[in-house]
Enzyme design. Structure first.
Site, short mmCIF file in Angstrom:
data_model
loop_
_atom_site.label_atom_id
_atom_site.label_comp_id
_atom_site.label_asym_id
_atom_site.label_seq_id
_atom_site.Cartn_x
_atom_site.Cartn_y
_atom_site.Cartn_z
N SER A 84 2.98 26.23 11.21
CA SER A 84 3.94 27.20 11.72
C SER A 84 5.33 26.61 11.94
O SER A 84 6.30 27.33 12.05
CB SER A 84 3.42 27.78 13.04
N ASP A 99 1.37 18.63 22.07
CA ASP A 99 0.59 18.97 20.88
C ASP A 99 -0.10 17.74 20.32
O ASP A 99 -0.13 17.53 19.10
CB ASP A 99 1.51 19.60 19.82
#
Length: 373
Positions: free
Chosen positions: A23, A136
């Site tokens: 993304s 992340d």
């Protein structure tokens, strides 16, 4: 450098040289015709709705910090065309790929796994010391370098990281909910709660679980992890956390480290990476159970053998004193194999009994006149 000069310097194929995409952009392997080396090109279209997520910001932030376990960029270009702005960051091409690639293709020793995890902790501690939350952390965002037989992990992909400009205010808004991979995301990330630096330690705990147990603690089951059902399945598992039994085969102190990191209540979770590093640096092994992985795939239980701790076996007792125990305690180079009908818990209990015998032998040796000081 304009786009024509860029195209002349870096050559790559859009299909065959694609290393990955998500993304937040695409990554290609390219050949640098000026320096005659392969590099990785990370490309990201600039999104006006989220200017804080642009790739150039990540490159500029990482450039301010240098650490052996943080991947660095060489430079970053921005080009504008009819579609808008695109940031292109250039970094070294890592032939060994990322940590997930390594786990998929290589059979790592337990010592190698411990060493990789320790280095990841050093990188996390460095980031947190400089008030950066990664948000992340996952094997795909940890690049691997191999030099002289040793693996070195480098944390990368700071696209959704946060800099805490006020070190006294450690709680920040989770403005990009679910941007991190669900299986590694902390409960507070998935439920839009405020969080702080130890959200990264939850992710580290999941990585450690995966590397030392052999599979992920949380998964979407039969559903796609990107679907609502998959997301809710993972979230339900995460909210329950893990049980102590799920890491019964992991040796201390790593068993306690994993349990301390994968704690659903962030106030009870391990606070700082430095705490874990200090624990590992000062840990004195006791007579304890040690387990090894037969393979490193991501499904099923991977414990096929159990190795007894033989530190207590190394002594100078007489052969007579060793006689009754020697037959039961195997050398460290061997493993205690157990049949499929025997559970891991039963195998561990059997090894524990042998270790107790070794401990008693060590006590005998300490009392032996021939070894007394």
């Amino acid at each position: 450098m304009n786009q024509q000069e860029f195209a002349k310097r870096y050559t790559y194929n859009l299909q065959s040289d694609l290393l990955g995409e998500g993304s937040f952009g695409r990554v290609y392997r390219a050949y640098d015709n000026y320096n005659h080396e392969y590099v990785a090109l990370k490309m990201q279209d600039v999104t006006p709705l989220h200017p804080e997520l642009r790739l150039r910001n990540e490159v500029d932030m990482v450039a301010r910090y240098e650490h052996k376990n943080i991947a660095q960029y060489k430079t970053c270009y921005t080009f504008i065309d009819y579609k808008g702005e695109t940031d292109i960051a250039v970094m070294r091409y890592y032939e060994d790929g990322n940590l997930q690639d390594l786990l998929n293709r290589a059979t790592l020793t337990l010592a190698e796994r411990y060493d990789i995890l320790y280095q990841i902790l050093e990188g996390i501690d460095f980031l947190h010391t400089h008030n950066i939350i990664h948000r992340d952390l996952k094997p795909q965002n940890i690049l691997i370098v191999r030099h002289e037989g040793k693996y070195s992990p480098l944390i990368t992909d700071f696209g959704i990281s946060k800099e805490l400009h006020d070190s006294h205010h450690s709680h920040i808004s989770n403005s990009i909910v679910g941007a991190g991979t669900l299986a590694y995301a902390s409960p507070e990330q998935l439920t839009q709660r405020y969080f702080d630096t130890n959200t990264d330690l939850w992710s580290f705990g999941v990585i450690a679980f995966q590397m030392l147990v052999g599979y992920l603690p949380f998964n979407s089951g039969e559903y796609s992890p990107t679907s609502e059902l998959g997301r809710s399945t993972i979230l339900a598992q995460i909210n329950r956390g893990i049980s102590a039994d799920s890491v019964i085969g992991v040796a201390e102190p790593w068993r306690s480290i994993i349990l301390g990191c994968i704690e659903t209540d962030h106030l009870k979770r391990t606070r700082h990476a430095k705490q874990i590093i200090d624990l590992l640096d000062n840990y004195t092994p006791s007579v304890a159970t040690q387990t090894t992985l037969a393979d490193n795939s991501n499904t099923g239980s991977k414990y096929k053998d159990v190795t007894p701790d033989t530190e207590a076996y190394n002594c100078n007792a007489t052969e007579v004193q060793h006689k009754d125990i020697k037959a039961n305690l195997k050398p460290q180079s061997q493993t205690v194999e157990y049949p499929e009908r025997q559970s891991l818990a039963e195998a561990i209990a059997e090894v524990d009994a042998r270790n107790e015998a070794a401990k008693e032998l060590k006590n005998i040796c300490l009392r032996c006149p021939s070894t007394a000081s």
